[in-house]
Design a protein around this motif. Sequence first.
Motif, short mmCIF file in Angstrom:
data_model
loop_
_atom_site.label_atom_id
_atom_site.label_comp_id
_atom_site.label_asym_id
_atom_site.label_seq_id
_atom_site.Cartn_x
_atom_site.Cartn_y
_atom_site.Cartn_z
N LYS A 44 -4.56 -0.93 -6.09
CA LYS A 44 -4.96 -0.04 -7.40
C LYS A 44 -6.20 0.52 -7.34
N THR A 45 -7.39 -0.10 -6.59
CA THR A 45 -8.37 0.60 -6.51
C THR A 45 -8.52 1.75 -5.93
N VAL A 68 -0.09 10.84 -14.53
CA VAL A 68 -0.58 9.44 -14.93
C VAL A 68 -0.28 8.60 -13.76
N ASN A 69 -1.27 7.97 -13.00
CA ASN A 69 -1.51 7.09 -12.11
C ASN A 69 -1.55 5.49 -12.86
N THR A 70 -0.45 5.01 -12.87
CA THR A 70 -0.60 3.66 -13.34
C THR A 70 -1.15 2.68 -12.74
N SER A 71 -2.65 2.33 -13.09
CA SER A 71 -3.22 1.30 -12.37
C SER A 71 -3.31 0.06 -12.99
N SER A 72 -4.39 -0.37 -12.81
CA SER A 72 -4.63 -2.07 -13.49
C SER A 72 -5.93 -2.48 -13.46
N GLY A 73 -6.50 -3.19 -14.68
CA GLY A 73 -7.78 -3.81 -14.50
C GLY A 73 -8.09 -4.39 -13.25
N ILE A 127 -5.22 11.31 -14.53
CA ILE A 127 -5.73 9.72 -15.31
C ILE A 127 -5.31 8.65 -14.41
N SER A 128 -6.02 7.69 -14.19
CA SER A 128 -5.56 6.25 -13.99
C SER A 128 -5.20 5.61 -15.44
N LEU A 129 -4.30 4.92 -15.42
CA LEU A 129 -3.85 4.20 -16.73
C LEU A 129 -3.58 2.81 -16.42
N PHE A 181 0.82 -1.25 -0.01
CA PHE A 181 -0.18 0.01 0.04
C PHE A 181 0.98 1.40 0.07
N GLN A 182 1.83 1.10 0.88
CA GLN A 182 2.85 2.32 1.03
C GLN A 182 3.44 2.69 -0.46
N THR A 183 3.98 1.64 -1.20
CA THR A 183 4.48 1.87 -2.30
C THR A 183 3.26 2.20 -3.83
N ASN A 184 2.21 1.48 -3.63
CA ASN A 184 1.48 1.72 -4.73
C ASN A 184 0.58 2.86 -4.49
#
Length: 240
Positions: A168-169, A143-148, A188-190, A116-119
């Motif tokens: 990621k949520t 750009v916040n690199t997220s995930s499906g 954006i989340s990407l 959580f700290q890192t992401n």
Amino acid sequence: MSTAHTWLVTGSSRGIGLELVRQLLEDPSNVVIAACRNPDGATVLKALHESDAAKGELHVVGLDVSDEASIRGSVKAVEQILGEGRGLDYLVNNAAAHNGDDSAFAFSSEAFTRIFQTNVVGPALMGEVYLPYLLKSTRKVIVNTSSGLGSISLDEYGPRFTTYAVTKTALNMLTNKQAKARPELTVISLCPGWVKTDMGGEAADLEPHESVSGILKVVTSLGPKDSGKFCRYNGEEWPW
Ligand SMILES: NC(=O)c1ccc[n+]([C@@H]2O[C@H](COP(=O)([O-])OP(=O)(O)OC[C@H]3O[C@@H](n4cnc5c(N)ncnc54)[C@H](OP(=O)(O)O)[C@@H]3O)[C@@H](O)[C@H]2O)c1
């Protein structure tokens, strides 16, 4: 003649971050600040300096996104690279960690806190610390690199990968809050797609260069109307 654009990419030692830096350097107008937690060990990244294809400007800066002091300490080096008057056009929060498979009723609290700290906390602090430099720029993009995996409505993995998915949520909500708090930014989340990296594994759908060429098309065409969106590397919008 194109105008110079400044980029700060975290987690650029390997995977998607490294490929982002490689492709950005193909454009002579890009000034790329490639952040990684161990610059001495980032031999492939540093070798981009010698590549004939690298036409842009590369600066490698040490930055561990899980360490607040490291994030705050990176500002001095970045400020020197940007120089007076030049802002930061693109902050790409790419660095992240994955702790493998776990479930909502069987997880390690130590790993949960660390990931959580890192992401999440890391990207949030990056936004806070680099806000003054983003505001000085023409593009003002985060750009916040997220995930499906962070999408509650998609949730293709059911109970699996709980810690990573939760982070990621949470990152997606950070995007929403950043976009609302600062309408002058484009945030954006990407989702980069499923990519063949150390994290994505060999079975993934996409080569890093395919994901990243899509990401760069999406990111460089963003405008203020896109702020607060969750996009995929191919330009599709992703459900929250
Ligand atoms: N690959 C996929 O299929 C996929 C799918 C969806 C989303 N994503 C997201 O895309 C992004 C990039 O993933 P990837 O596949 O390239 O992952 P990767 O191959 O595992 O690379 C992760 C990168 O993040 C860096 N990193 C990890 N913890 C860090 C920290 N505390 N401080 C600074 N850097 C740190 C790593 O640096 P070190 O070399 O120092 O460890 C490395 O450069 C991540 O946000 C990931 O969640 C990936």
